[in-house]
Motif scaffolding. Structure first.
Motif, PDB file in Angstrom:
ATOM      1  N   SER A  16       0.822  -1.217   0.000  1.00  0.00           N
ATOM      2  CA  SER A  16       0.000   0.000   0.000  1.00  0.00           C
ATOM      3  C   SER A  16       0.852   1.261   0.000  1.00  0.00           C
ATOM      4  O   SER A  16       0.380   2.330  -0.411  1.00  0.00           O
ATOM      5  CB  SER A  16      -0.954   0.004   1.189  1.00  0.00           C
ATOM      6  N   TYR A  17       2.103   1.163   0.425  1.00  0.00           N
ATOM      7  CA  TYR A  17       2.991   2.328   0.422  1.00  0.00           C
ATOM      8  C   TYR A  17       3.181   2.871  -0.990  1.00  0.00           C
ATOM      9  O   TYR A  17       3.475   4.051  -1.163  1.00  0.00           O
ATOM     10  CB  TYR A  17       4.350   1.973   1.012  1.00  0.00           C
ATOM     11  N   PHE A  18       3.039   2.022  -1.987  1.00  0.00           N
ATOM     12  CA  PHE A  18       3.164   2.485  -3.361  1.00  0.00           C
ATOM     13  C   PHE A  18       2.002   3.380  -3.776  1.00  0.00           C
ATOM     14  O   PHE A  18       2.090   4.084  -4.781  1.00  0.00           O
ATOM     15  CB  PHE A  18       3.256   1.292  -4.323  1.00  0.00           C
ATOM     16  N   LEU A  19       0.914   3.361  -3.048  1.00  0.00           N
ATOM     17  CA  LEU A  19      -0.272   4.119  -3.424  1.00  0.00           C
ATOM     18  C   LEU A  19      -0.283   5.542  -2.879  1.00  0.00           C
ATOM     19  O   LEU A  19      -1.152   6.338  -3.239  1.00  0.00           O
ATOM     20  CB  LEU A  19      -1.534   3.377  -2.956  1.00  0.00           C
ATOM     21  N   GLY A  21       1.306   8.232  -3.547  1.00  0.00           N
ATOM     22  CA  GLY A  21       1.326   9.288  -4.553  1.00  0.00           C
ATOM     23  C   GLY A  21      -0.001   9.489  -5.244  1.00  0.00           C
ATOM     24  O   GLY A  21      -0.194  10.487  -5.957  1.00  0.00           O
ATOM     25  N   PHE A  22      -0.927   8.574  -5.035  1.00  0.00           N
ATOM     26  CA  PHE A  22      -2.258   8.651  -5.644  1.00  0.00           C
ATOM     27  C   PHE A  22      -3.323   9.107  -4.644  1.00  0.00           C
ATOM     28  O   PHE A  22      -4.500   9.151  -4.974  1.00  0.00           O
ATOM     29  CB  PHE A  22      -2.669   7.297  -6.227  1.00  0.00           C
ATOM     30  N   ILE A  50       2.369   5.315 -12.824  1.00  0.00           N
ATOM     31  CA  ILE A  50       3.361   4.723 -11.928  1.00  0.00           C
ATOM     32  C   ILE A  50       4.656   5.517 -11.944  1.00  0.00           C
ATOM     33  O   ILE A  50       5.225   5.830 -10.893  1.00  0.00           O
ATOM     34  CB  ILE A  50       3.595   3.242 -12.293  1.00  0.00           C
ATOM     35  N   TYR A  53       3.730   9.372 -10.518  1.00  0.00           N
ATOM     36  CA  TYR A  53       3.167   9.591  -9.185  1.00  0.00           C
ATOM     37  C   TYR A  53       3.593   8.578  -8.129  1.00  0.00           C
ATOM     38  O   TYR A  53       3.361   8.784  -6.944  1.00  0.00           O
ATOM     39  CB  TYR A  53       1.633   9.594  -9.261  1.00  0.00           C
ATOM     40  N   CYS A  54       4.167   7.495  -8.547  1.00  0.00           N
ATOM     41  CA  CYS A  54       4.464   6.414  -7.613  1.00  0.00           C
ATOM     42  C   CYS A  54       5.969   6.271  -7.373  1.00  0.00           C
ATOM     43  O   CYS A  54       6.434   6.398  -6.246  1.00  0.00           O
ATOM     44  CB  CYS A  54       3.866   5.132  -8.173  1.00  0.00           C
ATOM     45  N   ARG A  57       8.498   9.429  -6.093  1.00  0.00           N
ATOM     46  CA  ARG A  57       8.471   9.963  -4.726  1.00  0.00           C
ATOM     47  C   ARG A  57       9.836   9.815  -4.071  1.00  0.00           C
ATOM     48  O   ARG A  57      10.542   8.849  -4.291  1.00  0.00           O
ATOM     49  CB  ARG A  57       7.401   9.238  -3.906  1.00  0.00           C
ATOM     50  N   ILE A 113       4.033  -2.005 -11.294  1.00  0.00           N
ATOM     51  CA  ILE A 113       4.854  -1.217 -10.365  1.00  0.00           C
ATOM     52  C   ILE A 113       6.166  -1.941 -10.115  1.00  0.00           C
ATOM     53  O   ILE A 113       7.243  -1.344 -10.169  1.00  0.00           O
ATOM     54  CB  ILE A 113       4.119  -0.964  -9.028  1.00  0.00           C
TER      55      ILE A 113
END
Length: 136
Positions: A16-19, A21-22, A50, A53-54, A57, A113
């Protein structure tokens, strides 16, 4: 143990840490409107989302390594519920763009991702893999 710079707590990532930026919470009229231009089910849009925004970061190479490794382990688990990561929780101060909870194949999104992170973060992942993680 590696510390999360935002919380000063131990860094124990989940996919969930990848989300992050969304997350459009309190930014529906800015980031939310921008993200609505994309279709996360479309391969070209998905890649742009991806990359923009992903993966862009700011994270240290060690944080990137642990996050990448965590996602790889989750992808190896055929029963991992990636759909649950996209579902809106009204108790949380975060939200994803409208319709993301109905993504056709959330696992494919996270596989993409992982694939792109392997390319974009290649040097960071390699650098961290050479270190003794027990000293972090």
């Amino acid at each position: 143990m590696l510390i999360d710079p935002g919380t000063e707590q131990p860094y124990i990532p989940t996919p969930s840490y990848f989300l992050g930026g969304f997350d459009i919470y309190d930014r529906e009229e800015t980031l939310g409107e921008e993200l609505e231009k994309y279709d996360p089910n479309d391969p070209a849009d998905r890649e742009e989302l991806i990359l923009k925004y992903c993966l862009s970061r700011k994270r240290s190479y060690r944080h990137r390594y642990l996050l990448y490794k965590c996602l790889g382990e989750s992808l190896q688990d055929k029963n991992y519920d990636f759909q649950a990561l996209l579902e809106h929780d009204p108790e949380e101060y975060s939200s994803l763009p409208d319709g993301w909870d109905e993504m056709n194949c959330p696992r494919s999104f996270f596989e993409e991702i992982f694939r792109l992170a392997a390319i974009e973060w290649k040097e960071d992942i390699h650098r961290a893999s050479l270190e003794d993680q027990s000293t972090w």
